[in-house]
Design a protein around this motif. Sequence first.
Motif, PDB file in Angstrom:
ATOM      1  N   GLU A   9      -4.379 -14.679 -27.334  1.00  0.00           N
ATOM      2  CA  GLU A   9      -5.235 -15.534 -27.564  1.00  0.00           C
ATOM      3  C   GLU A   9      -3.994 -16.480 -27.841  1.00  0.00           C
ATOM      4  OE1 GLU A   9      -6.270 -15.420 -31.077  1.00  0.00           O
ATOM      5  OE2 GLU A   9      -8.382 -13.897 -30.966  1.00  0.00           O
ATOM      6  N   TRP A  52     -13.922 -13.219 -21.713  1.00  0.00           N
ATOM      7  CA  TRP A  52     -12.697 -12.278 -21.124  1.00  0.00           C
ATOM      8  C   TRP A  52     -13.886 -11.296 -20.661  1.00  0.00           C
ATOM      9  CZ3 TRP A  52     -15.869  -8.235 -23.988  1.00  0.00           C
ATOM     10  CH2 TRP A  52     -15.092  -7.289 -23.729  1.00  0.00           C
ATOM     11  N   ALA A  74     -12.687 -10.726 -28.944  1.00  0.00           N
ATOM     12  CA  ALA A  74     -12.178 -11.360 -27.541  1.00  0.00           C
ATOM     13  C   ALA A  74     -12.443 -12.560 -28.044  1.00  0.00           C
ATOM     14  CB  ALA A  74     -12.493 -10.771 -26.446  1.00  0.00           C
ATOM     15  N   LEU A 107      -5.399  -7.800 -27.750  1.00  0.00           N
ATOM     16  CA  LEU A 107      -6.557  -9.248 -27.352  1.00  0.00           C
ATOM     17  C   LEU A 107      -5.870 -10.338 -28.097  1.00  0.00           C
ATOM     18  CD1 LEU A 107      -9.619  -7.327 -26.038  1.00  0.00           C
ATOM     19  CD2 LEU A 107      -8.732  -8.242 -24.422  1.00  0.00           C
ATOM     20  N   THR A 108      -5.949  -9.930 -29.144  1.00  0.00           N
ATOM     21  CA  THR A 108      -5.534 -11.282 -30.007  1.00  0.00           C
ATOM     22  C   THR A 108      -4.286 -12.042 -29.763  1.00  0.00           C
ATOM     23  OG1 THR A 108      -6.855 -10.027 -31.775  1.00  0.00           O
ATOM     24  CG2 THR A 108      -5.221 -11.155 -32.316  1.00  0.00           C
ATOM     25  N   LEU A 164     -12.499 -16.095 -26.358  1.00  0.00           N
ATOM     26  CA  LEU A 164     -11.405 -15.653 -25.518  1.00  0.00           C
ATOM     27  C   LEU A 164     -12.291 -15.639 -23.909  1.00  0.00           C
ATOM     28  CD1 LEU A 164      -9.102 -12.563 -25.825  1.00  0.00           C
ATOM     29  CD2 LEU A 164      -8.331 -14.940 -25.549  1.00  0.00           C
ATOM     30  N   ASP A 170      -8.936  -7.337 -19.417  1.00  0.00           N
ATOM     31  CA  ASP A 170      -8.459  -6.151 -19.638  1.00  0.00           C
ATOM     32  C   ASP A 170      -8.955  -5.079 -18.930  1.00  0.00           C
ATOM     33  OD1 ASP A 170      -9.516  -3.524 -21.338  1.00  0.00           O
ATOM     34  OD2 ASP A 170     -10.478  -5.285 -22.294  1.00  0.00           O
ATOM     35  N   HIS A 194     -13.847  -6.485 -19.642  1.00  0.00           N
ATOM     36  CA  HIS A 194     -13.352  -5.421 -19.483  1.00  0.00           C
ATOM     37  C   HIS A 194     -13.409  -4.579 -18.612  1.00  0.00           C
ATOM     38  CE1 HIS A 194     -12.840  -1.352 -21.080  1.00  0.00           C
ATOM     39  NE2 HIS A 194     -14.172  -0.816 -21.432  1.00  0.00           N
ATOM     40  N   CYS A 200      -6.858  -3.811 -29.324  1.00  0.00           N
ATOM     41  CA  CYS A 200      -8.089  -4.961 -29.697  1.00  0.00           C
ATOM     42  C   CYS A 200      -6.596  -5.992 -30.430  1.00  0.00           C
ATOM     43  CB  CYS A 200      -8.918  -4.417 -30.852  1.00  0.00           C
ATOM     44  SG  CYS A 200      -7.356  -3.877 -32.112  1.00  0.00           S
ATOM     45  N   SER A 204     -18.738  -8.300 -19.747  1.00  0.00           N
ATOM     46  CA  SER A 204     -18.617  -8.992 -19.643  1.00  0.00           C
ATOM     47  C   SER A 204     -19.533 -10.430 -20.234  1.00  0.00           C
ATOM     48  CB  SER A 204     -17.574  -9.540 -18.637  1.00  0.00           C
ATOM     49  OG  SER A 204     -17.749 -11.324 -18.650  1.00  0.00           O
ATOM     50  N   GLU A 225     -14.863  -6.193 -28.116  1.00  0.00           N
ATOM     51  CA  GLU A 225     -15.337  -7.651 -27.713  1.00  0.00           C
ATOM     52  C   GLU A 225     -15.856  -8.563 -29.463  1.00  0.00           C
ATOM     53  OE1 GLU A 225     -19.743  -7.702 -27.699  1.00  0.00           O
ATOM     54  OE2 GLU A 225     -19.918  -9.582 -26.112  1.00  0.00           O
TER      55      GLU A 225
END
Length: 486
Positions: free
Chosen positions: A355, A451, A446, A351-352, A449, A364, A453, A348, A385, A443
């Motif tokens: 950005e 994104w 994300a 993912l941040t 994004l 990911d 997974h 997590c 997704s 999610e």
Amino acid sequence: MDFNALTPGKSGWAGVAADALLVVVAGEAAAAQLEAPLAGLLHEALEAHDFALENGRTLTLHGAPGVKAPRLVFAWAADASPRALRKAVAGGAAAIKGGGAEHVALARAGGGALGAEHAEAIVAALDEATYQYRATKPSAPAPSRLARASVLCTKAEHRAVTEGVTRGRAIAAGVDLARECANRPANVCTPGYLAEQAAKLAKSHGLKVEVLGRKDCDKLGMGAFLAVAQGSDEPPRFIVARYQGAAKTAAPLVLVGKGITFDSGGISLKPAAEMDEMKFDMGGAASVLGTLRAVAEIGAKVNLVGLIASCENLPSGRSVKPGDVVTSLSGQTVEVLNTDAEGRLVLCDALTYAERLEPAAVVDIATLTGACVIALGHHRSGLFSADDDLAAELLAAGERALDPAWRMPLDAEYDEALKSNFADMANVGPRAGGAITAAKFLERFAKKLRWAHLDIAGTAWRSGKDKGATGRPVGLLTQWVLARAG
Ligand code: BES
Ligand code: MN
Ligand code: ZN
């Protein structure tokens, strides 16, 4: 291993100078399409019941009359597809690799023209057949003598086959790197080791690598990642590896890898049986390094950034405890109800972090849940997704690479399982649908994004007597990045 495309002269396949000639017979009609003397040899073997047009069957002949190569191997393929070809070549390679042959020539009878994807399948099969882990096993069998392969093709096919061989070779190098990292035990493959591998790639392939330690991550506010890392004496590493193949201003693709170099479960300790396999819990990170290598080797015109969040998950007096609330880099708080659901905690924050790269898309890759293994077994990776186009691209890349995935749902209803009375969310839901709630957790980090997974818990390694890393999904990821590069 060395690969090339080769168009035989007037004397055809039988006249090719190699140590072994592997002829894949694709479908029943293929037998009839063979030239002399191969047609006669195959016919004789079929009549004598020494070969049959059945899956997995191979036949080795030595000193076959009229054949220049001293070894002739027939292998049956169900049809002319790359998938069937890969299986047949794997079988044929198994028959050849332990012997004296150094140079193998491969030909396929039956079906339409050979394309790049066929050549990729052949290279993948040979690489897979000849890979041998030896880093911590000095007594491992000597490396196969097999060092060179020529894919036989017509003049018209030569260009596509050469392209396929080039792409296949780069993917194989990436797959091998991923396997080498993941197979190493956790006392060798530490977060620091992964950082070293990234630095090595930077040198050999011109990447830019930045490595953040505990202090740097703390300054940034990666409270979720550091909560997992805090129970271990092994320093965590957050790795940023950049490949620049396009204009500086072009938005990059970003791959985020789960890099838990050992997952004991932490205070929510796992049972002892098969816990050793949790050294493979950095398979996502390994696939990021492997994909970077493959893409850089090809020199694709694309910008690609790999992010790896790596640490150990161990129990100690400093470990994060069930019920602890941690603050993620996004500012959202998480109640850690189960310390064994650590993958989502390290991802997590990654993912941040993604950005700030203003990416075109983020994928990911994680050995995230046992539930995904129950859902899909060991053949297909789980793909999650909300973006239909991105999902379709990744599914297609997986088919092309023979490294397939299967799309899983992300309905809003699954999100309710993550409610917490003490934080913005809990890190686990109930057992049912565990792969999906894990994805729903990610999610939430994300939202800004494009994104997807990939849950590779069932595909990143094999258990049992063939225990070992597979190098998946380097094939899928590389094909996706190359398709994006155009
Ligand atoms: N690394 C494991 C997932 C895993 C388990 C992969 C077995 C392959 C085989 C992950 O960190 C984990 O422990 N997940 C838990 C989540 C649960 C506590 C919600 C799981 O799957 O049991
Ligand atoms: Mn775990
Ligand atoms: Zn894990």
